[in-house]
Design an enzyme around this catalytic site. Sequence first.
Site, PDB file in Angstrom:
ATOM      1  N   ASN A  77     -21.846 -82.945 -25.363  1.00  0.00           N
ATOM      2  CA  ASN A  77     -22.652 -81.709 -24.627  1.00  0.00           C
ATOM      3  C   ASN A  77     -23.706 -81.134 -25.457  1.00  0.00           C
ATOM      4  O   ASN A  77     -25.085 -80.609 -25.033  1.00  0.00           O
ATOM      5  CB  ASN A  77     -21.930 -80.454 -24.403  1.00  0.00           C
ATOM      6  CG  ASN A  77     -22.362 -79.237 -24.080  1.00  0.00           C
ATOM      7  OD1 ASN A  77     -23.167 -79.162 -23.141  1.00  0.00           O
ATOM      8  ND2 ASN A  77     -22.528 -78.328 -25.133  1.00  0.00           N
ATOM      9  N   SER A 128     -29.239 -83.817 -17.769  1.00  0.00           N
ATOM     10  CA  SER A 128     -29.695 -82.828 -17.070  1.00  0.00           C
ATOM     11  C   SER A 128     -30.411 -83.289 -15.627  1.00  0.00           C
ATOM     12  O   SER A 128     -30.849 -84.444 -15.506  1.00  0.00           O
ATOM     13  CB  SER A 128     -31.024 -82.231 -17.879  1.00  0.00           C
ATOM     14  OG  SER A 128     -31.911 -81.399 -17.179  1.00  0.00           O
ATOM     15  N   TYR A 141     -38.308 -83.715 -23.626  1.00  0.00           N
ATOM     16  CA  TYR A 141     -36.721 -83.527 -23.184  1.00  0.00           C
ATOM     17  C   TYR A 141     -36.477 -84.483 -21.923  1.00  0.00           C
ATOM     18  O   TYR A 141     -35.403 -85.030 -21.882  1.00  0.00           O
ATOM     19  CB  TYR A 141     -36.851 -81.882 -22.528  1.00  0.00           C
ATOM     20  CG  TYR A 141     -35.368 -81.474 -22.062  1.00  0.00           C
ATOM     21  CD1 TYR A 141     -34.428 -81.313 -23.047  1.00  0.00           C
ATOM     22  CD2 TYR A 141     -35.378 -81.476 -20.794  1.00  0.00           C
ATOM     23  CE1 TYR A 141     -33.319 -80.870 -22.426  1.00  0.00           C
ATOM     24  CE2 TYR A 141     -34.045 -80.949 -20.308  1.00  0.00           C
ATOM     25  CZ  TYR A 141     -33.051 -80.740 -21.141  1.00  0.00           C
ATOM     26  OH  TYR A 141     -31.883 -80.452 -20.593  1.00  0.00           O
ATOM     27  N   SER A 144     -35.822 -87.946 -23.127  1.00  0.00           N
ATOM     28  CA  SER A 144     -34.440 -88.232 -24.176  1.00  0.00           C
ATOM     29  C   SER A 144     -33.154 -88.111 -23.125  1.00  0.00           C
ATOM     30  O   SER A 144     -32.431 -88.840 -23.163  1.00  0.00           O
ATOM     31  CB  SER A 144     -34.260 -86.986 -25.057  1.00  0.00           C
ATOM     32  OG  SER A 144     -34.154 -85.515 -24.343  1.00  0.00           O
ATOM     33  N   LYS A 145     -33.236 -87.246 -21.908  1.00  0.00           N
ATOM     34  CA  LYS A 145     -32.344 -87.072 -21.037  1.00  0.00           C
ATOM     35  C   LYS A 145     -32.122 -88.350 -20.135  1.00  0.00           C
ATOM     36  O   LYS A 145     -31.327 -88.832 -19.609  1.00  0.00           O
ATOM     37  CB  LYS A 145     -32.441 -85.821 -20.115  1.00  0.00           C
ATOM     38  CG  LYS A 145     -32.330 -84.740 -20.897  1.00  0.00           C
ATOM     39  CD  LYS A 145     -30.852 -84.608 -21.690  1.00  0.00           C
ATOM     40  CE  LYS A 145     -30.241 -83.144 -22.207  1.00  0.00           C
ATOM     41  NZ  LYS A 145     -29.016 -83.238 -22.997  1.00  0.00           N
ATOM     42  N   ILE A 174     -29.135 -73.469 -16.184  1.00  0.00           N
ATOM     43  CA  ILE A 174     -27.949 -72.859 -16.575  1.00  0.00           C
ATOM     44  C   ILE A 174     -28.567 -71.815 -17.462  1.00  0.00           C
ATOM     45  O   ILE A 174     -29.051 -72.094 -18.306  1.00  0.00           O
ATOM     46  CB  ILE A 174     -26.862 -73.725 -17.104  1.00  0.00           C
ATOM     47  CG1 ILE A 174     -26.524 -74.971 -16.210  1.00  0.00           C
ATOM     48  CG2 ILE A 174     -25.611 -72.814 -17.615  1.00  0.00           C
ATOM     49  CD1 ILE A 174     -26.149 -74.589 -14.960  1.00  0.00           C
TER      50      ILE A 174
END
Length: 240
Positions: A77, A128, A141, A144-145, A174
Site C-alpha cells: 500500500n 489509484s 504519479y 507510476s500508478k 481518500i
Amino acid sequence: MKQVLITGATSGIGEALALHYANQDYAVIACGRNQARLEELSQRQTHIQTLAFDITLAEQVAEAAAQVDALDIVILNAGDCEYIDDAGSFDGALFKRVITVNLLAMGDLLEHFIKKLRTGGQLVIVSSSVTYLPLPRAEAYGASKAGVDYLAKTLAFDLAPEQIDVTLVQPGFIKTPLTDKNDFSMPFLLTAEQAAERIFKGVQKRRKILDFPKRFTYLLRLLSWLPFSWWCWLLTRKKS
C-alpha cells in the site's frame, strides 16, 4: 489466526487497514519508516506488530522480510504523490522520487514477500483510479500508478499456478495526509476508514480488480471513452 502484512501503515489507508484487520482478529504486521508512529499504532490494538524499514532501500527490505514467517495476505500500500507544476521546466528529480517509491520499490517488496505467502495466499496491490484518465500535473504519479496496474494484472496471471490470488485496488479520492495537500476539488471523497472497509470486503471476496467509489470510477470510465483530442481540448480550455 491469519497473518497479514501491510506496508505504508503509519497513516492514511494503510493505518486504517491495519486497525480494521486487527479488529477482525487478524495478526497484523504493520510496516513503515516512522518507528514512533508504528509504536503508537501497536498500542491501539494488541493484534498489531510492527516492522520499520524503508521500502526504497533493498537491504532494509531484505532484512525486514527475514524477520517474517508465513503470511496469508500481503498488502503493498505504501506510496507517495507529488505533482509537476511546470511541465515546461520538467522536474526530473521529482519524477524519479515518485517512480521509485510507487513502482520501483515494488520489485524488492515482491522479491522478498511473495515467497512468504502460504498456498492459497493473497497479494493486494494498491494503485489509484487516476490511471483511467490522464490528468493535469500527474505526470509522475499517474505514470507510476499505470505501471503498478500493469504489474498487478500480469502477476494475476503468473501467480495463479502458485495458487496465489492478486487483487488490484484502484481507489478514488481518500482523505489522507497526502490528499490533504491537494488544492483542487475531490469529488466523492471517502475517509480512510471507509476505504479500508471496502478493501477488506473486496479482498475477502478475492476480487481481481477493486475500484471505488463506483459513482466516481464509472464517471472516469465514461470520460475515458471520449476521443483523446476532446479530452485534451476540455482540459486546456479549462486552463485558459
